[in-house]
Design a protein around this motif. Structure first.
Motif, PDB file in Angstrom:
ATOM      1  N   UNK A 342       0.789  -1.233   0.000  1.00 30.84           N
ATOM      2  CA  UNK A 342       0.000   0.000   0.000  1.00 30.84           C
ATOM      3  C   UNK A 342       0.822   1.284   0.000  1.00 30.84           C
ATOM      4  N   UNK A 343       1.948   1.304   0.707  1.00 32.30           N
ATOM      5  CA  UNK A 343       2.730   2.538   0.781  1.00 32.30           C
ATOM      6  C   UNK A 343       3.363   2.838  -0.574  1.00 32.30           C
ATOM      7  N   UNK A 344       3.967   1.824  -1.172  1.00 30.86           N
ATOM      8  CA  UNK A 344       4.576   2.001  -2.490  1.00 30.86           C
ATOM      9  C   UNK A 344       3.552   2.493  -3.503  1.00 30.86           C
ATOM     10  N   UNK A 345       2.394   1.856  -3.530  1.00 29.68           N
ATOM     11  CA  UNK A 345       1.403   2.194  -4.545  1.00 29.68           C
ATOM     12  C   UNK A 345       0.793   3.572  -4.312  1.00 29.68           C
ATOM     13  N   UNK A 346       0.641   3.973  -3.064  1.00 26.54           N
ATOM     14  CA  UNK A 346       0.126   5.326  -2.798  1.00 26.54           C
ATOM     15  C   UNK A 346       1.162   6.380  -3.154  1.00 26.54           C
ATOM     16  N   UNK A 347       2.414   6.142  -2.739  1.00 30.23           N
ATOM     17  CA  UNK A 347       3.443   7.149  -3.009  1.00 30.23           C
ATOM     18  C   UNK A 347       3.760   7.268  -4.487  1.00 30.23           C
ATOM     19  N   UNK A 348       3.549   6.196  -5.258  1.00 32.43           N
ATOM     20  CA  UNK A 348       3.791   6.270  -6.700  1.00 32.43           C
ATOM     21  C   UNK A 348       2.909   7.322  -7.364  1.00 32.43           C
ATOM     22  N   UNK A 349       1.785   7.643  -6.747  1.00 30.05           N
ATOM     23  CA  UNK A 349       0.902   8.672  -7.278  1.00 30.05           C
ATOM     24  C   UNK A 349       1.157  10.051  -6.713  1.00 30.05           C
ATOM     25  N   UNK A 350       2.153  10.166  -5.827  1.00 33.16           N
ATOM     26  CA  UNK A 350       2.411  11.460  -5.162  1.00 33.16           C
ATOM     27  C   UNK A 350       3.802  12.035  -5.425  1.00 33.16           C
ATOM     28  N   UNK A 351       4.779  11.179  -5.699  1.00 31.13           N
ATOM     29  CA  UNK A 351       6.172  11.629  -5.724  1.00 31.13           C
ATOM     30  C   UNK A 351       6.485  12.505  -6.947  1.00 31.13           C
ATOM     31  N   UNK A 352       7.308  13.515  -6.708  1.00 28.46           N
ATOM     32  CA  UNK A 352       7.795  14.423  -7.754  1.00 28.46           C
ATOM     33  C   UNK A 352       9.248  14.769  -7.444  1.00 28.46           C
ATOM     34  N   UNK A 353      10.090  14.678  -8.453  1.00 24.69           N
ATOM     35  CA  UNK A 353      11.507  15.032  -8.295  1.00 24.69           C
ATOM     36  C   UNK A 353      11.737  16.454  -8.787  1.00 24.69           C
ATOM     37  N   UNK A 354      12.419  17.246  -7.963  1.00 22.90           N
ATOM     38  CA  UNK A 354      12.745  18.627  -8.316  1.00 22.90           C
ATOM     39  C   UNK A 354      14.185  18.719  -8.823  1.00 22.90           C
ATOM     40  N   UNK A 355      14.519  19.755  -9.593  1.00 23.69           N
ATOM     41  CA  UNK A 355      15.904  19.905 -10.078  1.00 23.69           C
ATOM     42  C   UNK A 355      16.885  20.019  -8.918  1.00 23.69           C
ATOM     43  N   UNK A 356      17.986  19.268  -9.001  1.00 26.43           N
ATOM     44  CA  UNK A 356      18.991  19.329  -7.928  1.00 26.43           C
ATOM     45  C   UNK A 356      20.413  19.162  -8.447  1.00 26.43           C
ATOM     46  N   UNK A 357      20.580  18.832  -9.722  1.00 26.72           N
ATOM     47  CA  UNK A 357      21.916  18.580 -10.273  1.00 26.72           C
ATOM     48  C   UNK A 357      22.647  19.888 -10.559  1.00 26.72           C
TER      49      UNK A 357
END
Length: 379
Positions: A342-357
């Motif tokens: 459940x945690x993996x599947x819920x977070x898959x719909x929430x996560x966003x990566x911001x620029x950091x390089x």
């Protein structure tokens, strides 16, 4: 203003002259497979990680494939044995397991760290369990007593997927004296894909281990299964690190600590400045070196991720998702049995990566944070 997610030209510009010189050195050497450039890079990486055996290979996936296949050839694993992995990871972690004829077993993740939830390991153990793939996702080390105690109790190998965490360290006790991710467990696969904190100008990878027998088998498997010329003891592969990429990596490896420090500074700017009611920030522990911030991953709650990304795009901020579809939900693994995640599947719909390089300055990170705070996502 434009805030690109990643500009590899910008990333490599500081090294341009040295990279050109390295390429010329390889071209003039006449040695284009193996040789001193590869050996020198393996030695440098081994010294950095305090690990006695480093084998340069073709990419990060092949590094993991070779480790698992070598364990099979050495009689440690057998066809049909199970390897536990965290459900939130890049698919390469799982491809390596199934490619070796082993069975991937997904375990859910810790919501705070987004890494393997080590408290769930015991419940996943069966009579066929032989190993745990510890993925240091986004640059954060996953390593604790629950992991090592479980492995010790059941006689399991710990294989680190260190594709995103080169240079990260932990205060927790590893299996060896080294504190570095990639040298904590029984073996590790490292990726030098161009986007990594130390990236090649093409594909590249490495296997790291303290196990002399494993290292010998991996090196043979990576070179057609050859023990000596025309003496093929295994049905091997062609998975060697290109000397040109080794030369490029030797240029960039000495700057890894500074690269990681710069990423931490950007992450800190985000952490201190973002204050939006729909945003959950990544956990930042007091152990500064346990996360090298390969990605800075926030969560957008309330089903507003697409709206959030669109709002940022309108202000010139590029974002990405790592990863929108977990491996167990991919078509190629439709037949893979797994329990609730459940945690993996819920977070898959929430996560966003911001620029950091490199190319995103600390000031840029602060400005992006300000843009985020101004984003109207509704009630």
């Amino acid at each position: 203003m434009k805030y690109p997610f990643l500009d590899l030209g910008c990333v490599n510009e500081p090294y341009a002259d040295s990279l050109v010189a390295a390429a010329e050195r390889v071209i003039r050497s006449g040695r284009y497979i193996g040789g001193p450039e590869v050996e020198a890079f393996e030695s440098r990486l081994g010294e950095m990680l305090a690990s006695p055996f480093v084998i340069g290979v073709s990419n990060g996936l092949d590094a993991l494939r070779l480790i698992l296949r070598a364990y099979c050839e050495n009689g440690v694993f057998s066809y049909g044995d199970e390897i536990i992995y965290p459900a939130n990871t890049f698919i390469a972690s799982v491809l390596a397991i199934s490619d070796a004829g082993l069975v991937p077993v997904a375990v859910d993740i810790d919501e705070k760290t987004m890494n393997l939830d080590t408290s769930l390991l015991e419940a996943a153990i069966t009579p066929r369990t032989r190993g745990i793939m510890a993925v240091h996702l986004y640059g954060r080390v996953v390593w604790d007593a629950a992991l090592t105690d479980c492995a010790g109790k059941h006689g399991l190998k710990i294989i680190e997927d260190c594709a995103q965490a080169l240079g990260a360290r932990t205060l927790a006790e590893g299996l060896h004296a080294s504190p570095f991710a990639g040298a904590l467990g029984d073996a590790a696969g490292i990726s030098f894909y161009p986007t990594k904190n130390v990236g090649a100008l093409g594909d590249g990878g490495a296997v790291v281990t303290h196990d002399a027998g494993l290292a010998k088998t991996v090196r043979a498997l990576a070179n057609y299964g050859t023990e000596s010329r025309y003496n093929n003891i295994f049905k091997g592969f062609n998975c060697r690190l290109d000397p040109l990429q080794a030369a490029f990596l030797s240029v960039k490896l000495p700057y890894l600590a500074q690269e990681n420090a710069d990423r931490f500074a950007r992450a800190l700017a985000y952490q201190r400045t973002i204050s939006h009611p729909d945003i959950v920030l990544p956990y930042m522990s007091s152990e500064v070196t346990d996360h090298v911030w390969h990605q800075y991953v926030i969560r957008v709650t309330g089903g507003k991720r697409d709206q959030f990304r669109q709002k940022l795009a309108e202000r010139g901020v590029d974002t990405d998702i790592h990863y929108a579809v977990p491996p167990h939900c991919q078509p190629c693994y439709a037949d893979l049995a797994h329990g609730p995640l459940p945690v993996t599947e819920r977070l898959a719909g929430e996560i966003v990566s911001l620029p950091i390089a490199t190319g995103t300055s600390v000031a840029d990170a602060a400005e992006i944070a300000s843009i985020i705070n101004q984003a109207d996502l509704g009630g």
